[in-house]
Design an enzyme around this catalytic site. Structure first.
Site, PDB file in Angstrom:
ATOM      1  N   ASP A 101       0.824  -1.207   0.000  1.00  0.00           N
ATOM      2  CA  ASP A 101       0.000   0.000   0.000  1.00  0.00           C
ATOM      3  C   ASP A 101       0.860   1.260   0.000  1.00  0.00           C
ATOM      4  O   ASP A 101       0.345   2.377  -0.105  1.00  0.00           O
ATOM      5  CB  ASP A 101      -0.996   0.003   1.156  1.00  0.00           C
ATOM      6  CG  ASP A 101      -0.345  -0.116   2.526  1.00  0.00           C
ATOM      7  OD1 ASP A 101       0.895  -0.169   2.601  1.00  0.00           O
ATOM      8  OD2 ASP A 101      -1.087  -0.176   3.530  1.00  0.00           O
ATOM      9  N   SER A 102       2.177   1.081   0.064  1.00  0.00           N
ATOM     10  CA  SER A 102       3.093   2.209  -0.118  1.00  0.00           C
ATOM     11  C   SER A 102       2.939   2.823  -1.498  1.00  0.00           C
ATOM     12  O   SER A 102       3.427   3.942  -1.738  1.00  0.00           O
ATOM     13  CB  SER A 102       4.546   1.752   0.091  1.00  0.00           C
ATOM     14  OG  SER A 102       4.825   0.576  -0.664  1.00  0.00           O
ATOM     15  N   ASP A 140      -1.197  -5.906   0.004  1.00  0.00           N
ATOM     16  CA  ASP A 140      -1.740  -5.299   1.220  1.00  0.00           C
ATOM     17  C   ASP A 140      -3.244  -5.090   1.083  1.00  0.00           C
ATOM     18  O   ASP A 140      -3.720  -4.614   0.038  1.00  0.00           O
ATOM     19  CB  ASP A 140      -1.086  -3.933   1.467  1.00  0.00           C
ATOM     20  CG  ASP A 140       0.202  -4.029   2.255  1.00  0.00           C
ATOM     21  OD1 ASP A 140       0.229  -4.796   3.234  1.00  0.00           O
ATOM     22  OD2 ASP A 140       1.163  -3.337   1.893  1.00  0.00           O
ATOM     23  N   LYS A 170      -2.114  -9.289   2.814  1.00  0.00           N
ATOM     24  CA  LYS A 170      -1.372  -8.905   4.016  1.00  0.00           C
ATOM     25  C   LYS A 170      -2.217  -7.937   4.825  1.00  0.00           C
ATOM     26  O   LYS A 170      -2.784  -6.987   4.274  1.00  0.00           O
ATOM     27  CB  LYS A 170      -0.027  -8.280   3.670  1.00  0.00           C
ATOM     28  CG  LYS A 170       0.797  -7.909   4.912  1.00  0.00           C
ATOM     29  CD  LYS A 170       2.236  -7.625   4.553  1.00  0.00           C
ATOM     30  CE  LYS A 170       2.436  -6.235   4.005  1.00  0.00           C
ATOM     31  NZ  LYS A 170       2.186  -5.179   5.024  1.00  0.00           N
ATOM     32  N   GLU A 172      -2.317  -5.484   8.393  1.00  0.00           N
ATOM     33  CA  GLU A 172      -1.610  -4.846   9.496  1.00  0.00           C
ATOM     34  C   GLU A 172      -2.451  -4.928  10.763  1.00  0.00           C
ATOM     35  O   GLU A 172      -3.649  -4.634  10.737  1.00  0.00           O
ATOM     36  CB  GLU A 172      -1.328  -3.375   9.179  1.00  0.00           C
ATOM     37  CG  GLU A 172      -0.299  -3.137   8.090  1.00  0.00           C
ATOM     38  CD  GLU A 172       0.013  -1.661   7.929  1.00  0.00           C
ATOM     39  OE1 GLU A 172      -0.339  -0.868   8.829  1.00  0.00           O
ATOM     40  OE2 GLU A 172       0.603  -1.288   6.900  1.00  0.00           O
ATOM     41  N   GLU A 239       8.061  -4.865  11.461  1.00  0.00           N
ATOM     42  CA  GLU A 239       8.545  -3.569  10.975  1.00  0.00           C
ATOM     43  C   GLU A 239       8.998  -2.675  12.119  1.00  0.00           C
ATOM     44  O   GLU A 239       8.285  -2.486  13.113  1.00  0.00           O
ATOM     45  CB  GLU A 239       7.473  -2.839  10.166  1.00  0.00           C
ATOM     46  CG  GLU A 239       7.954  -1.475   9.678  1.00  0.00           C
ATOM     47  CD  GLU A 239       7.084  -0.846   8.616  1.00  0.00           C
ATOM     48  OE1 GLU A 239       7.442   0.255   8.138  1.00  0.00           O
ATOM     49  OE2 GLU A 239       6.046  -1.437   8.248  1.00  0.00           O
TER      50      GLU A 239
END
Length: 351
Positions: A101-102, A140, A170, A172, A239
């Protein structure tokens, strides 16, 4: 058939292949180049001939990732956001391609990942999927796509697999999302978890800060990782946590850990494409190492192109242009009543 006749036949086939290539080359646009390599022809000259494709890499699976972990072979993960970056990851030996998602920041110009929508993510997933062959393809789940409840989480994840063509998602979060992870893994949707610094929650965390520096916060991250493993996650990203904590968590887990700013004690490492290639103009985190200097090459290429256009050296009339028989252009001018029109290729302008 004797050796001389064989040699003659081989030369004939080679010459015919070259002729076909040159004929095709005149019709192919630059965005669709033929794949060829320079080989030596019978006259000892370098000739462009179509090359055989390289042997395909073996497909990376969840099982093969566990094998790498058991063998203590570091797992390589790299983000990709489009077809070219996906092809590079596939061609050059990356184990996991992550549609991160960056992309919100490095591709779309948003200020943070929280602005990225599911539809925008799906668009990029499809492009990366078209360029991915051997690596396991993970993406993500965007901010908000898995917060409302298990049903919404499953619905969004199914879209990512069906419409985005990814192989795993993925998420978070810590213990609080274990139920959602289990909802996905129980129906066969592979999940990579992500603990430690959670960029999707950067505002709540008062910025992009290192996590787990105290015994209590480190224990919280450990227990989150254990809960997510229990929920069925096949791998966990760690992270921005201390290296010793990451190594300890890795030793406690039975699934591979992927570090980003978590030191060398993880099962593998992940970095953002633009950080690796040196194209990101924003803040450079401590854990980032630039392995390429694409930014400088881009600057050089763009400036050289603009200069060549302005001074008239690009395109060159014969070398980089297409011809038309004089007779045909004369017929056209006659049809249009412009027989007095003339044109001469521009001369190279001095700088």
């Amino acid at each position: 058939m004797n050796a001389q006749m064989l040699s003659s036949a081989s030369r004939t086939r080679a010459i015919a292949s070259i002729a076909r290539f040159q004929n095709l080359g005149q019709r192919c646009m630059s965005v669709r180049p033929l794949k060829y390599e320079h080989l030596t022809n019978t006259a000892g000259e370098s000739s462009p001939l179509k090359s055989a494709p390289p042997p395909p890499r073996k497909k990376v699976t969840i099982a093969s990732l566990h094998t790498l972990r058991q063998e203590r072979t570091p797992i390589t993960v790299l983000t990709a956001y489009d077809y070219p970056t996906a092809r590079a990851a596939s061609t050059h030996g990356i184990d996991i391609t992550l549609v991160g998602d960056s992309l919100a920041q490095v591709c779309l110009g948003y200020s943070s990942t929280t602005s990225l929508t599911l539809d925008e993510m799906l668009h990029h997933c499809r492009a990366v999927a078209r360029g991915t062959s051997a690596p396991l393809l993970v993406a993500d789940m965007p901010f908000g796509s898995f917060y409302a409840g298990k049903e919404d989480t499953v619905r969004a994840a199914v879209r990512m697999l069906q419409e985005g063509n990814v192989e795993a998602v993925k998420l978070e979060g810590g213990c609080e999302i274990a139920g959602r992870v289990q909802a996905l893994t129980s129906i066969g949707i592979p999940v990579m978890a992500h603990v430690g610094l959670l960029p999707q929650r950067h505002t709540a965390l008062s910025g992009y800060r290192v996590q787990g520096r105290t015994a209590q916060s480190g224990r919280s991250i450990l227990h989150s990782a254990l809960a997510l493993e229990e929920a069925g996650a096949f791998s966990i990203v760690l992270e921005a946590i201390p290296s010793s904590l990451a190594a300890y968590i890795t030793s406690r887990l039975k699934v591979p850990t992927i570090g980003i700013g978590a030191g060398p004690g993880c099962s593998g490492q992940v970095l953002v494409w633009d950080d690796v290639m040196g194209t990101w103009a924003g803040h450079k985190a401590k854990f980032v190492r630039r392995f390429g200097d694409v930014k400088s090459e881009v600057e050089r290429g763009v400036k050289a192109y603009a200069s060549a256009v302005r001074n008239g050296s690009f395109p060159q009339h014969e070398k980089e242009g297409y011809g038309m028989d004089d007779g045909e252009i004369e017929k056209l001018l006659e049809m249009e009543g412009d027989r007095e029109w003339t044109w001469s290729p521009p001369k190279l302008m001095s700088n």
